[in-house]
Design an enzyme around this catalytic site. Structure first.
Site, PDB file in Angstrom:
ATOM      1  N   ARG A  25       3.182   4.704   6.524  1.00  0.00           N
ATOM      2  CA  ARG A  25       3.643   4.022   7.746  1.00  0.00           C
ATOM      3  C   ARG A  25       4.312   2.680   7.463  1.00  0.00           C
ATOM      4  O   ARG A  25       4.742   1.995   8.377  1.00  0.00           O
ATOM      5  CB  ARG A  25       2.455   3.834   8.701  1.00  0.00           C
ATOM      6  CG  ARG A  25       1.888   5.164   9.179  1.00  0.00           C
ATOM      7  CD  ARG A  25       0.527   4.992   9.826  1.00  0.00           C
ATOM      8  NE  ARG A  25      -0.488   4.593   8.872  1.00  0.00           N
ATOM      9  CZ  ARG A  25      -1.765   4.390   9.180  1.00  0.00           C
ATOM     10  NH1 ARG A  25      -2.165   4.528  10.424  1.00  0.00           N
ATOM     11  NH2 ARG A  25      -2.640   4.050   8.253  1.00  0.00           N
ATOM     12  N   CYS A  27       0.856  -1.186   0.000  1.00  0.00           N
ATOM     13  CA  CYS A  27       0.000   0.000   0.000  1.00  0.00           C
ATOM     14  C   CYS A  27       0.897   1.243   0.000  1.00  0.00           C
ATOM     15  O   CYS A  27       2.037   1.201   0.458  1.00  0.00           O
ATOM     16  CB  CYS A  27      -0.874  -0.017   1.247  1.00  0.00           C
ATOM     17  SG  CYS A  27      -2.003   1.393   1.366  1.00  0.00           S
ATOM     18  N   ASP A  31       0.580   3.677   1.832  1.00  0.00           N
ATOM     19  CA  ASP A  31       0.568   4.218   3.194  1.00  0.00           C
ATOM     20  C   ASP A  31       1.990   4.531   3.688  1.00  0.00           C
ATOM     21  O   ASP A  31       2.876   3.677   3.625  1.00  0.00           O
ATOM     22  CB  ASP A  31      -0.107   3.195   4.123  1.00  0.00           C
ATOM     23  CG  ASP A  31      -0.487   3.789   5.465  1.00  0.00           C
ATOM     24  OD1 ASP A  31       0.415   4.318   6.155  1.00  0.00           O
ATOM     25  OD2 ASP A  31      -1.672   3.747   5.825  1.00  0.00           O
ATOM     26  N   HIS A  84      -2.101  -4.345   5.182  1.00  0.00           N
ATOM     27  CA  HIS A  84      -1.772  -3.861   6.529  1.00  0.00           C
ATOM     28  C   HIS A  84      -3.014  -3.496   7.311  1.00  0.00           C
ATOM     29  O   HIS A  84      -4.084  -3.256   6.735  1.00  0.00           O
ATOM     30  CB  HIS A  84      -0.820  -2.661   6.445  1.00  0.00           C
ATOM     31  CG  HIS A  84      -1.441  -1.423   5.868  1.00  0.00           C
ATOM     32  ND1 HIS A  84      -1.879  -0.381   6.644  1.00  0.00           N
ATOM     33  CD2 HIS A  84      -1.699  -1.069   4.588  1.00  0.00           C
ATOM     34  CE1 HIS A  84      -2.366   0.579   5.859  1.00  0.00           C
ATOM     35  NE2 HIS A  84      -2.282   0.186   4.611  1.00  0.00           N
ATOM     36  N   CYS A 118      -5.770   0.231   7.233  1.00  0.00           N
ATOM     37  CA  CYS A 118      -5.613   0.707   5.847  1.00  0.00           C
ATOM     38  C   CYS A 118      -6.743   1.683   5.488  1.00  0.00           C
ATOM     39  O   CYS A 118      -7.926   1.317   5.545  1.00  0.00           O
ATOM     40  CB  CYS A 118      -5.608  -0.485   4.884  1.00  0.00           C
ATOM     41  SG  CYS A 118      -5.376   0.018   3.168  1.00  0.00           S
TER      42      CYS A 118
END
Ligand SMILES: [Zn+2]
Length: 234
Positions: free
Chosen positions: A75, A71, A73, A126, A129
């Site tokens: 993080r 993803c 993302d 994850h 999400c």
């Protein structure tokens, strides 16, 4: 006579590649951007202090064993794997969705398998999400909505079971199912089946990354041969 640098700057007026004293078109740096440039110098210093040829070796070519599909993302940097530059070929998008007919991920997979001969394709979902959470809402998402619809389709296939779960469990389970669906879509790609039929060593699998603990765990969907696909179809 113009130097090489000046030649480049005349061709590309917005370049920051400015010889001393010459007017530059680059706007004043923001603090964060300045910080990143400073960090970059430090990263290079750290790398070359233990391995002076680190960057020179990277410039010779790449031989990663892993294609990581994750993803977007922020993080989940690929550094969670502890591997270094040159070790992982990467594709990322919102909610690590791999579609059968997507030119973007399809090209990445083809290059990774046919040219780089990666041994592992890992799709990594994850917890927490945002893309998965958005798929559970009815909000109008504009351009992004078309992408999120792919996750909504996964939800519909499993709605009966997912509806029974708490909010956190539902989102985590949907992230897992969405990751598994991407793995299924990858193993049905002719690039993969052809590689296996030629005897190429290749595993396609799904992982989950837990943002709240930093831990990776494998999902029960690893494919290593054409036989594994046949088992799935039974
Ligand atoms: Zn995500």
């Amino acid at each position: 006579m113009l130097t090489v640098n000046e030649n480049i700057q005349n061709l590309i007026p917005f370049t920051s590649f400015s010889p001393e004293g010459k007017k530059t078109y680059v706007k004043e740096d923001h603090d964060l951007l300045k910080q990143i440039m400073e960090n970059n110098k430090q990263v290079i210093k750290n790398k070359t202090s233990t391995n002076p040829n680190f960057y020179k070796n990277l410039a010779k070519g790449q031989h990663p064993k892993v294609l990581f599909i994750g993803c977007s993302d922020s993080r989940i940097p690929v550094s969670v794997t502890g591997l270094d530059a040159g070790d992982i070929f990467v594709h990322r998008n919102i909610a690590n969705v791999v579609l059968k007919n997507d030119l973007n991920s399809g090209s990445v997979i083809q290059y990774a398998v046919e040219h780089l001969k990666v041994e592992y394709i890992i799709v990594c979902g994850h917890t927490h999400c945002g893309g998965v959470a958005a798929s559970l809402e009815d909000e109008e998402l504009g351009f992004m909505g078309g992408w999120i619809n792919n996750i909504k389709n996964v939800y519909r296939q499993h709605e009966h079971d997912l509806k029974k779960l708490s909010d956190y469990d539902k989102k985590t389970a949907l992230s897992e199912l969405n990751t598994v669906q991407s793995v299924f879509n990858i193993v049905s790609n002719p690039v993969i089946t052809e590689a296996w039929s030629k005897g190429q060593k290749l595993s396609v699998l799904g992982w989950m990354y837990e943002i709240e603990t930093g831990k990776l765990r494998e999902l029960d969907c690893r494919f290593e041969s054409l036989d594994d696909i046949k088992k799935m179809k039974k």
